[in-house]
Design a protein around this motif. Structure first.
Motif, PDB file in Angstrom:
ATOM      1  N   MET A   1       8.160  11.271 -18.146  1.00  0.00           N
ATOM      2  CA  MET A   1       7.323  10.690 -16.974  1.00  0.00           C
ATOM      3  C   MET A   1       7.574  11.858 -16.034  1.00  0.00           C
ATOM      4  N   ASN A   2       7.035  12.472 -15.307  1.00  0.00           N
ATOM      5  CA  ASN A   2       7.416  13.488 -14.227  1.00  0.00           C
ATOM      6  C   ASN A   2       7.090  12.980 -12.936  1.00  0.00           C
ATOM      7  N   GLU A   3       6.659  11.773 -12.738  1.00  0.00           N
ATOM      8  CA  GLU A   3       6.425  11.317 -11.527  1.00  0.00           C
ATOM      9  C   GLU A   3       7.626  11.651 -10.460  1.00  0.00           C
ATOM     10  N   LEU A   4       7.384  12.191  -9.241  1.00  0.00           N
ATOM     11  CA  LEU A   4       8.498  12.386  -8.112  1.00  0.00           C
ATOM     12  C   LEU A   4       8.443  11.108  -7.355  1.00  0.00           C
ATOM     13  N   LEU A   5       9.544  10.765  -6.944  1.00  0.00           N
ATOM     14  CA  LEU A   5       9.641   9.351  -6.024  1.00  0.00           C
ATOM     15  C   LEU A   5      10.576   9.810  -4.831  1.00  0.00           C
ATOM     16  N   LEU A   6      10.119   9.211  -3.871  1.00  0.00           N
ATOM     17  CA  LEU A   6      10.791   9.304  -2.561  1.00  0.00           C
ATOM     18  C   LEU A   6      11.415   8.100  -2.266  1.00  0.00           C
ATOM     19  N   ILE A   7      12.971   8.363  -2.231  1.00  0.00           N
ATOM     20  CA  ILE A   7      13.704   7.041  -2.043  1.00  0.00           C
ATOM     21  C   ILE A   7      13.985   6.804  -0.616  1.00  0.00           C
ATOM     22  N   VAL A   8      13.609   5.708  -0.204  1.00  0.00           N
ATOM     23  CA  VAL A   8      13.742   5.262   1.375  1.00  0.00           C
ATOM     24  C   VAL A   8      14.609   3.790   1.389  1.00  0.00           C
ATOM     25  N   ARG A   9      14.928   3.623   2.600  1.00  0.00           N
ATOM     26  CA  ARG A   9      15.671   2.309   2.781  1.00  0.00           C
ATOM     27  C   ARG A   9      14.666   1.376   3.592  1.00  0.00           C
ATOM     28  N   ILE A  10      14.284   0.053   3.147  1.00  0.00           N
ATOM     29  CA  ILE A  10      13.628  -0.628   3.824  1.00  0.00           C
ATOM     30  C   ILE A  10      14.219  -2.076   3.985  1.00  0.00           C
ATOM     31  N   ALA A  11      14.558  -2.471   5.072  1.00  0.00           N
ATOM     32  CA  ALA A  11      15.332  -3.888   5.125  1.00  0.00           C
ATOM     33  C   ALA A  11      16.833  -3.670   4.475  1.00  0.00           C
ATOM     34  N   GLY A  12      17.290  -2.513   4.472  1.00  0.00           N
ATOM     35  CA  GLY A  12      18.777  -2.500   3.842  1.00  0.00           C
ATOM     36  C   GLY A  12      18.740  -2.238   2.455  1.00  0.00           C
ATOM     37  N   GLU A  13      17.367  -2.259   1.683  1.00  0.00           N
ATOM     38  CA  GLU A  13      17.353  -1.914   0.300  1.00  0.00           C
ATOM     39  C   GLU A  13      16.694  -0.488   0.005  1.00  0.00           C
ATOM     40  N   ARG A  14      17.432   0.166  -0.887  1.00  0.00           N
ATOM     41  CA  ARG A  14      16.892   1.346  -1.524  1.00  0.00           C
ATOM     42  C   ARG A  14      15.837   1.036  -2.487  1.00  0.00           C
ATOM     43  N   VAL A  15      14.437   1.494  -2.241  1.00  0.00           N
ATOM     44  CA  VAL A  15      13.289   1.230  -2.971  1.00  0.00           C
ATOM     45  C   VAL A  15      12.739   2.879  -3.129  1.00  0.00           C
ATOM     46  N   ALA A  16      11.816   2.966  -4.025  1.00  0.00           N
ATOM     47  CA  ALA A  16      10.945   4.124  -4.270  1.00  0.00           C
ATOM     48  C   ALA A  16       9.438   4.188  -3.659  1.00  0.00           C
ATOM     49  N   LEU A  17       8.971   5.265  -3.216  1.00  0.00           N
ATOM     50  CA  LEU A  17       7.789   5.279  -2.770  1.00  0.00           C
ATOM     51  C   LEU A  17       7.056   6.509  -3.746  1.00  0.00           C
ATOM     52  N   PRO A  18       5.952   6.400  -4.260  1.00  0.00           N
ATOM     53  CA  PRO A  18       5.394   7.519  -4.866  1.00  0.00           C
ATOM     54  C   PRO A  18       5.326   9.074  -4.204  1.00  0.00           C
ATOM     55  N   ALA A  19       6.001   9.766  -4.314  1.00  0.00           N
ATOM     56  CA  ALA A  19       6.233  11.012  -3.452  1.00  0.00           C
ATOM     57  C   ALA A  19       4.932  11.779  -3.205  1.00  0.00           C
ATOM     58  N   ALA A  20       3.891  11.484  -4.300  1.00  0.00           N
ATOM     59  CA  ALA A  20       2.440  12.183  -4.140  1.00  0.00           C
ATOM     60  C   ALA A  20       1.821  11.456  -3.071  1.00  0.00           C
ATOM     61  N   ALA A  21       2.097  10.156  -2.762  1.00  0.00           N
ATOM     62  CA  ALA A  21       1.365   9.454  -1.744  1.00  0.00           C
ATOM     63  C   ALA A  21       1.864   9.811  -0.346  1.00  0.00           C
ATOM     64  N   VAL A  22       3.130  10.442  -0.085  1.00  0.00           N
ATOM     65  CA  VAL A  22       3.631  10.948   1.176  1.00  0.00           C
ATOM     66  C   VAL A  22       3.495  12.300   1.666  1.00  0.00           C
ATOM     67  N   GLU A  23       2.822  12.685   2.716  1.00  0.00           N
ATOM     68  CA  GLU A  23       2.509  13.706   3.256  1.00  0.00           C
ATOM     69  C   GLU A  23       3.781  14.227   3.831  1.00  0.00           C
ATOM     70  N   SER A  24       4.578  13.786   4.751  1.00  0.00           N
ATOM     71  CA  SER A  24       5.594  14.202   5.278  1.00  0.00           C
ATOM     72  C   SER A  24       6.384  13.027   5.670  1.00  0.00           C
ATOM     73  N   VAL A  25       7.648  13.446   6.235  1.00  0.00           N
ATOM     74  CA  VAL A  25       8.588  12.199   6.524  1.00  0.00           C
ATOM     75  C   VAL A  25       9.001  12.916   7.962  1.00  0.00           C
ATOM     76  N   VAL A  26       8.739  12.084   9.019  1.00  0.00           N
ATOM     77  CA  VAL A  26       8.928  12.266  10.223  1.00  0.00           C
ATOM     78  C   VAL A  26       9.822  11.556  11.008  1.00  0.00           C
ATOM     79  N   GLU A  27      10.148  11.922  12.450  1.00  0.00           N
ATOM     80  CA  GLU A  27      11.033  11.047  13.426  1.00  0.00           C
ATOM     81  C   GLU A  27       9.840  10.971  14.486  1.00  0.00           C
ATOM     82  N   LEU A  28       9.464   9.514  14.578  1.00  0.00           N
ATOM     83  CA  LEU A  28       8.613   9.277  15.903  1.00  0.00           C
ATOM     84  C   LEU A  28       9.317   8.746  16.954  1.00  0.00           C
ATOM     85  N   ASP A  29       9.018   9.272  18.184  1.00  0.00           N
ATOM     86  CA  ASP A  29       9.797   9.094  19.226  1.00  0.00           C
ATOM     87  C   ASP A  29       8.962   8.062  20.313  1.00  0.00           C
ATOM     88  N   ALA A  30       7.765   8.019  20.040  1.00  0.00           N
ATOM     89  CA  ALA A  30       6.878   6.956  20.821  1.00  0.00           C
ATOM     90  C   ALA A  30       5.936   6.246  19.902  1.00  0.00           C
TER      91      ALA A  30
END
Length: 146
Positions: free
Chosen positions: A1-30
């Protein structure tokens, strides 16, 4: 399977998002609230001269709203020509999927079941693969379709 996954935490749970759908990971301040927006829309934010619709993933799952701090982590995705920031508790890693998604054979709660694409095996263990479009659409879209 060669799909890359981004592991994130949502509501305290570790889940995966398809990495191909994610453009970037950022910190929002506003995040600017939008009057009369759906409950899961936290507001709007700007990133490199682009306006992002900010989605509170907890609210999209019909859970208690996230605790807001001054800086919030988000996965930026483009869906249907629009940019969204998916607020997450944290970003852990990028891993390769070792299997196709298989059906979940346990009760997870309405919100999780709505956004689930199944369980995928990774080197980090089994993770729930989350449907980005279902998170963005939120619970109201599911109710309207019913």
């Amino acid at each position: 399977m060669n799909e890359l996954l981004l592991i994130v935490r949502i509501a305290g749970e570790r889940v995966a998002l398809p990495a191909a759908a994610v453009e970037s990971v950022v910190e929002l301040d506003a995040v600017i609230p939008v009057p009369r927006a759906a409950d899961h829309v936290a507001g709007l934010s700007a990133l490199r001269s682009r306006v992002l619709t900010v989605i509170d993933c907890n609210r999209a799952l019909e859970l208690a709203p996230r605790e807001t701090g001054t800086i919030q982590e988000a996965a930026v995705v483009e869906w249907d020509g629009h940019h969204y920031a998916l607020l997450v508790d944290g970003v852990d890693d990028v891993v390769e999927a070792l299997s196709e998604a298989s059906p979940v054979r346990a009760a997870m709660g309405t919100g999780w079941e709505r956004v689930s694409r199944g369980i995928v095996q990774t080197e980090e263990g089994a993770l729930l693969l989350v449907d980005v479009a279902a998170l963005i659409a939120g619970p109201d879209a599911a109710r309207a379709a019913a």
